[in-house]
Design an enzyme around this catalytic site. Structure first.
Site, mmCIF file in Angstrom:
data_model
loop_
_atom_site.group_PDB
_atom_site.id
_atom_site.type_symbol
_atom_site.label_atom_id
_atom_site.label_comp_id
_atom_site.label_asym_id
_atom_site.label_seq_id
_atom_site.Cartn_x
_atom_site.Cartn_y
_atom_site.Cartn_z
ATOM 1 N N ARG A 32 41.837 21.217 38.966
ATOM 2 C CA ARG A 32 41.915 21.797 40.311
ATOM 3 C C ARG A 32 42.124 23.305 40.305
ATOM 4 N NH1 ARG A 32 43.099 16.694 40.697
ATOM 5 N NH2 ARG A 32 44.141 17.222 38.772
ATOM 6 N N THR A 33 43.056 23.764 39.500
ATOM 7 C CA THR A 33 43.403 25.184 39.588
ATOM 8 C C THR A 33 42.204 26.046 39.191
ATOM 9 O OG1 THR A 33 45.691 24.631 39.133
ATOM 10 C CG2 THR A 33 45.078 26.941 38.886
ATOM 11 N N LYS A 92 41.358 32.909 16.822
ATOM 12 C CA LYS A 92 41.278 33.754 15.612
ATOM 13 C C LYS A 92 42.556 34.555 15.413
ATOM 14 C CE LYS A 92 36.343 34.674 16.394
ATOM 15 N NZ LYS A 92 35.402 35.773 16.727
ATOM 16 N N ARG A 134 46.088 30.857 32.758
ATOM 17 C CA ARG A 134 47.034 29.767 32.507
ATOM 18 C C ARG A 134 47.336 29.740 31.017
ATOM 19 N NH1 ARG A 134 46.491 23.663 34.686
ATOM 20 N NH2 ARG A 134 47.310 24.762 36.504
ATOM 21 N N HIS A 186 54.284 28.218 38.772
ATOM 22 C CA HIS A 186 52.885 28.000 39.151
ATOM 23 C C HIS A 186 52.717 28.481 40.597
ATOM 24 C CE1 HIS A 186 48.953 26.432 39.451
ATOM 25 N NE2 HIS A 186 49.123 25.205 38.999
HETATM 26 C C1 NCD Z 1 50.003 21.002 38.047
HETATM 27 C C2 NCD Z 1 50.241 21.928 36.869
HETATM 28 O O1 NCD Z 1 49.276 22.299 36.177
HETATM 29 O O2 NCD Z 1 51.382 22.305 36.696
HETATM 30 N N1 NCD Z 1 48.651 20.784 38.300
HETATM 31 C C3 NCD Z 1 47.997 21.640 39.135
HETATM 32 O O3 NCD Z 1 47.818 22.795 38.840
HETATM 33 N N2 NCD Z 1 47.599 21.171 40.325
HETATM 34 C C4 NCD Z 1 50.800 19.755 37.979
HETATM 35 C C5 NCD Z 1 50.717 18.904 36.733
HETATM 36 O O4 NCD Z 1 49.979 19.214 35.808
HETATM 37 O O5 NCD Z 1 51.402 17.901 36.722
#
Ligand code: NCD
Length: 304
Positions: A51-52, A80, A101, A129
Site C-alpha cells: 500500500r505505502t 554492495k 522505507r 510511520h
Molecule cells: C504498516 C507498516 O508497514 O508499518 N503497513 C502499512 O504501511 N500500511 C503496518 C504493518 O505492516 O503491519
C-alpha cells in the site's frame, strides 16, 4: 526545505490543511491532474510494502508526475555496501522528492540530513510511520468529522507497531482524547512512549488485555498485525500472533458508530466476515492513503 520524518514535524494546523486538500482532491481530482508535471518522485523501499509504495506512486501519477525507484534493498547498491547517505545524495540528483522505507529506526532521518530534496519517512523499523498516520487521520476526519473527544482503542502489537506509535503521537495533541491500549503483556507500548508521551503529557489512558471488555467505550478500534519481522525468535511470534482475532460476535457490544481501522496488511487479526460490517473502514483507509499522499507531495514540493 521541509521533510516529513515524524508526524510531529507537522503542526495540527498543517495536518488540517493536508486533510482539507485531500478532501478537495477527492471531490475534484481533475483540478490536480497537472500539478506535478515533469516532477519525479523516487520510492526507495528497503523493506516490503504494498500500500505505502503503490499509493505514493499512484499519488504522483495522478498529479501528472513520474516515479522511479526500487522496491527491495537487494536490487539497490545498498547490497554492495553503499551508505544511506550516499544513496540519498545520488537519488537527489535524479528526483525532486523521495519516499524512503528502511528497517533501521532513524534511517530516513539520517538520510534527510544529507538530502538535497525533501525526504518522507515511509516507515522506519518499529519506530514511526507518519504517512500512514496522515491516512488514518484523513479516515477519522471523513468518518467522525473531528479529532477531539475520541476514545481510541489500539489493539495488538503496540510494541513494534510503528503505525500505532505515530498515530498515538498525532492524537495526543487534540482535546479530550483517551487511549485504551489492548495488548498481551509482552507487546505493550515501548517505555519511551509511556514516559515521554503518555505520562509526560498527562494523557488519559488505560491498559488491558481484554478487547471485548474495552469495546463499549471505543469511538475507534485500531487493530494491528503482530510484527513478525521484528521478533527475535519465531516461537514468541507463534505464541503471540493470534492473541486477538476480531470476529462479528466480538463486536456485539461495540457502539453502532465505532470505526474499525487497520493499516493493513492483515494476517489473522480481523476475520474476513467483519469486512461487510458498516463499521469496517480499513479499505477506505487504503483509498484515502493515495489522496493524503497527493496532498503531502504538493505541500513538500511547494506547489500552489
Ligand atoms: C504498516 C507498516 O508497514 O508499518 N503497513 C502499512 O504501511 N500500511 C503496518 C504493518 O505492516 O503491519
Amino acid at each position: 526545505m521541509r521533510h516529513l520524518i515524524d508526524i510531529m514535524d507537522l503542526t495540527t494546523d498543517e495536518i488540517q490543511q493536508l486533510v482539507d486538500v485531500a478532501n478537495d482532491i477527492i471531490a475534484d481530482p481533475d483540478k490536480y491532474a497537472e500539478k506535478c508535471r515533469r516532477k519525479k518522485l523516487a520510492t526507495l523501499f528497503f523493506e516490503p510494502s504494498t500500500r505505502t509504495r503503490l499509493s505514493f506512486e499512484a499519488a504522483m501519477y495522478e498529479l501528472g508526475g513520474n516515479v522511479l525507484g526500487f522496491s527491495e534493498a537487494q536490487s539497490s547498491s545498498a547490497s554492495k555496501g553503499e551508505s544511506v547517505a550516499d544513496t540519498i545524495k545520488t537519488v537527489g540528483a535524479y528526483a525532486d522528492i523521495i519516499a524512503m522505507r528502511h528497517p533501521k529506526e532513524g534511517a530516513p532521518m539520517v538520510a534527510s540530513l544529507r538530502s538535497d530534496v525533501p525526504v518522507i519517512n515511509a516507515g522506519d523499523g518499529g519506530h514511526n510511520h507518519p504517512t500512514q498516520t496522515l491516512t488514518d487521520l484523513l479516515t477519522i476526519n471523513r468518518v467522525k468529522g473531528h479529532f477531539d473527544d475520541l476514545t481510541i482503542g489500539f489493539c495488538g502489537d503496540l510494541k513494534f507497531g510503528r503505525t500505532v506509535h505515530s498515530l498515538m503521537n498525532a492524537m495526543s495533541r487534540y482535546e479530550g482524547i483517551k487511549f485504551v491500549l489492548i495488548s498481551p503483556e509482552e507487546l505493550k507500548i515501548p517505555e519511551y512512549l509511556r514516559y515521554n508521551l503518555l505520562e509526560g503529557h498527562d494523557i488519559d489512558y488505560e491498559e488491558t488485555t481484554d478487547l471485548e471488555a474495552a469495546m463499549p467505550q471505543l469511538d475507534i478500534l485500531y487493530m494491528t498485525r503482530v510484527q513478525r519481522e521484528r521478533f527475535f525468535n519465531e516461537q514468541d511470534y507463534i505464541r503471540l500472533k493470534d492473541s486477538y482475532i476480531l470476529t462479528p460476535d466480538k463486536l456485539e457490544n461495540a457502539p453502532e458508530d465505532m470505526a474499525i481501522l487497520h493499516p493493513l496488511p492483515r494476517v489473522n487479526e480481523i476475520s474476513v466476515s467483519v469486512d461487510s460490517d458498516p463499521r469496517a473502514k480499513y479499505f477506505d483507509q487504503v483509498k484515502n492513503g493515495k489522496f493524503i499522499r497527493m496532498a503531502l507531495i504538493l505541500k513538500l514540493l511547494e506547489v500552489e
